[in-house]
Every structure is written in structure tokens, then in C-alpha cells.
Design a protein around this motif. Structure first.
Motif, short mmCIF file in Angstrom:
data_model
loop_
_atom_site.label_atom_id
_atom_site.label_comp_id
_atom_site.label_asym_id
_atom_site.label_seq_id
_atom_site.Cartn_x
_atom_site.Cartn_y
_atom_site.Cartn_z
N SER A 175 0.83 -1.22 0.00
CA SER A 175 0.00 0.00 0.00
C SER A 175 0.86 1.26 0.00
O SER A 175 0.45 2.29 -0.53
N TYR A 220 0.91 5.36 -2.19
CA TYR A 220 1.19 6.73 -1.74
C TYR A 220 2.45 7.27 -2.45
O TYR A 220 2.52 8.44 -2.80
N ARG A 221 3.42 6.39 -2.65
CA ARG A 221 4.63 6.80 -3.37
C ARG A 221 4.31 7.14 -4.83
O ARG A 221 4.84 8.10 -5.39
N ARG A 245 11.25 4.50 -4.97
CA ARG A 245 11.97 4.19 -3.73
C ARG A 245 12.87 5.33 -3.27
O ARG A 245 13.46 5.25 -2.19
N GLY A 269 9.50 9.12 -0.93
CA GLY A 269 8.96 8.60 0.33
C GLY A 269 8.55 9.72 1.28
O GLY A 269 7.51 9.63 1.96
N ALA A 309 5.46 11.29 -0.04
CA ALA A 309 4.37 10.33 0.17
C ALA A 309 3.85 10.45 1.60
O ALA A 309 2.64 10.48 1.83
N SER A 310 4.75 10.57 2.55
CA SER A 310 4.30 10.61 3.94
C SER A 310 3.60 11.92 4.26
O SER A 310 2.71 11.97 5.10
N ALA A 324 0.14 11.58 2.56
CA ALA A 324 -0.63 10.50 3.20
C ALA A 324 -1.38 11.01 4.43
O ALA A 324 -2.26 10.33 4.95
N GLY A 334 1.53 -2.09 5.14
CA GLY A 334 1.39 -0.63 5.17
C GLY A 334 1.40 -0.08 6.57
O GLY A 334 2.16 -0.54 7.43
N ARG A 335 0.56 0.95 6.80
CA ARG A 335 0.47 1.58 8.11
C ARG A 335 -0.90 1.36 8.74
O ARG A 335 -1.02 1.36 9.95
N MET A 385 -3.31 -1.08 7.40
CA MET A 385 -3.96 -2.24 6.80
C MET A 385 -4.89 -2.92 7.82
O MET A 385 -6.02 -3.27 7.51
N ARG A 433 17.44 0.39 5.45
CA ARG A 433 17.11 1.35 4.39
C ARG A 433 18.38 1.73 3.61
O ARG A 433 18.37 1.84 2.39
N ARG A 448 9.76 10.81 9.78
CA ARG A 448 8.63 10.20 9.08
C ARG A 448 7.75 9.40 10.05
O ARG A 448 6.53 9.44 9.97
O1 C5P Z 1 5.85 1.94 3.35
P1 C5P Z 1 6.41 3.07 2.55
O2 C5P Z 1 7.65 3.68 3.13
O3 C5P Z 1 6.58 2.72 1.12
O4 C5P Z 1 5.28 4.21 2.60
C1 C5P Z 1 5.53 5.54 2.18
C2 C5P Z 1 4.65 6.48 2.99
O5 C5P Z 1 3.28 6.26 2.66
C3 C5P Z 1 4.72 6.26 4.50
O6 C5P Z 1 5.72 7.06 5.12
C4 C5P Z 1 3.34 6.63 4.99
O7 C5P Z 1 3.26 8.00 5.33
C5 C5P Z 1 2.45 6.40 3.80
N1 C5P Z 1 1.61 5.21 3.97
C6 C5P Z 1 0.43 5.35 4.64
N2 C5P Z 1 -0.42 4.29 4.76
C7 C5P Z 1 -0.09 3.10 4.24
C8 C5P Z 1 1.14 2.93 3.58
C9 C5P Z 1 1.99 4.01 3.47
O8 C5P Z 1 0.12 6.42 5.13
N3 C5P Z 1 -0.95 2.10 4.35
#
Ligand code: C5P
Length: 219
Positions: free
Chosen positions: A33, A37-38, A89, A94, A97-98, A101, A127-128, A130, A155, A178
Motif C-alpha cells: 500500500s 502513496y509513493r 523508492r 517517500g 508520500a508521507s 498521506a 502498510g500503516r 492495513m 534502508r 517520518r
Molecule cells: O511503506 P512506505 O515507506 O513505502 O510508505 C511511504 C509512505 O506512505 C509512508 O511514510 C506513509 O506515510 C504512507 N503510507 C500510509 N499508509 C499506508 C502505507 C503508506 O500512510 N498504508
């Protein structure tokens, strides 16, 4: 009903690797997931053409999420038919995205797309939120954690492997910021779902973490 396993946790906790391997082992589908967002962040960055990104234009950001032309093929992720598996990536992606999000309408725009990944014979979703928001009735929920040091090192290796430059100090700072943003936002903050099993992977290999999740699933 189609079984779902949710694996949530902070940045670089190892959830992606663990979720993918669990999915592979069970022959289930896999939802990354965070990639959605990315992808939204990348599409906004590209459209901005070097102009400052309008983070206050929630409507435009939600539209970008809603009209995401993406597809997944094995480990490859495409945006408008371009393979962006590596591009998404980058740390800059990222970070953006955060930020986006945290916007509720962006999260809403990606809701239906995430549900559509639940298909036979089953799904592993990472994800965060799910386990808390998207699949609250999942049969197994896992919350992965790891120390900041362990996560920064993971990372770092990931980024170097993908040909990006990186340094540990910036990465640790980045992860901490983050995490704070993901945990303190009002919309779907990062937290363990009710009934989630906690797994601290700081001193674990990916294989050990996968074995633990499979053991919980079989129980
Ligand atoms: O997991 P990843 O680092 O790829 O996610 C990028 C950003 O997307 C996270 O820092 C988070 O803010 C957001 N995200 C989210 N909910 C999810 C997955 C990711 O808010 N289910």
C-alpha cells in the motif's frame, strides 16, 4: 471469505520483505500500500515540473490519487505504463508520500483500489493502516517494529542496492521524522491494530520473521 493477513509497521521495519515472502509462500496476492502513496507522490512531483509542490492544494492531490494510472506486474510497478519500480523508492518520493498521506481525502481516494487487491486465494497487505482501517476484519494482523538503528541500516542497504546514494545519519533523522509524522497524524495514524501480534525484528533475519508470521497464520 477470502483470507487477509495485514502487516503494518514503521518505515523500513522489514514489512515489505516479510509480507512478500509470506504471500509467496501461501500463493496469496500481495498489496504494497505504501507504493500507492509513493506513486501518488511521484505523479505529483512529475506534474509539478520543477515548480514547488502545492501541498495545501488537497483537492489536486486527492485527484492525483484518484486518477492514478498504475499497475503491478510481479515485482514491477508501473505509472502510466512506465516502469517506476526504482524511482518510487527514492527518499524524496517517500518523504512527499508521507506528507500527502496525512491528507484524509488522499487516503479516501486510495481506499477502493486497496480493497480491490483482496482476491482469491488470499491477500497479504503491508502498510500503516492495513489492520486498523483497510482490512479491520483480517484473520491475522501483525505489527512489525525494529529499532531506529536496525531500520536505518536496512534502508541504507536498500538504497545503495538500488544505486541511490545515502548516509546513515540523514537516514536515521529521516526515519524518525517520518515515523513521527505517520504516528501523529489524525487520519489513520500508524499504530498496532486491535488484536495484532507484535513482532520486533531488530535482531531477526527476514526468514525468521516470515517463519513466525506463518506459524501464527497456521495456528
Ligand atoms: O511503506 P512506505 O515507506 O513505502 O510508505 C511511504 C509512505 O506512505 C509512508 O511514510 C506513509 O506515510 C504512507 N503510507 C500510509 N499508509 C499506508 C502505507 C503508506 O500512510 N498504508
Amino acid at each position: 471469505p477470502i483470507p487477509v493477513i495485514t502487516i503494518d509497521g514503521p518505515t523500513a521495519s522489514g514489512k515489505g520483505t516479510v509480507a512478500q515472502r509470506v504471500a509467496q509462500h501461501l500463493g496469496f496476492h500481495y498489496l504494497d500500500s505504501g507504493a500507492l502513496y509513493r506513486l501518488t507522490a511521484l505523479s505529483v512531483m512529475r506534474r509539478a515540473n520543477g515548480n514547488p509542490i502545492p501541498l495545501d492544494d488537497e483537492h489536486a492531490l486527492a485527484k492525483a490519487a484518484e486518477h492514478l494510472h498504475c499497475h503491478f506486474s510481479g515485482a514491477h510497478i508501473f505509472l502510466a505504463n512506465e516502469d517506476v519500480s526504482n524511482d518510487i523508492r527514492a527518499e524524496a518520493v517517500g518523504n512527499l508520500a508521507s506528507k500527502i498521506a496525512a491528507i484524509p481525502t488522499v487516503r479516501q481516494a486510495l481506499y477502493g483500489l486497496q480493497l480491490s487487491f483482496r482476491q482469491h486465494p488470499g491477500l497479504v497487505a503491508d502498510g500503516r493502516d492495513m489492520g486498523t482501517v483497510i482490512f479491520p476484519h483480517a484473520g491475522l494482523k501483525v505489527f512489525l517494529t525494529a529499532s531506529v538503528e536496525a531500520r536505518a541500516l536496512r534502508r541504507y542497504k536498500q538504497l545503495i542496492d538500488k544505486g541511490f546514494s545515502a548516509n546513515m545519519e540523514d537516514l536515521s533523522k529521516d526515519l524518525t521524522e517520518r515515523d513521527a509524522r505517520d504516528s501523529n497524524r489524525s487520519s489513520a495514524p500508524l499504530k498496532a491494530a486491535e488484536g495484532a501480534y507484535l513482532l520486533d525484528t531488530s535482531a531477526m533475519t527476514a526468514d525468521q520473521a516470515v517463519a513466525q508470521v506463518l506459524e501464527w497464520y497456521a495456528a
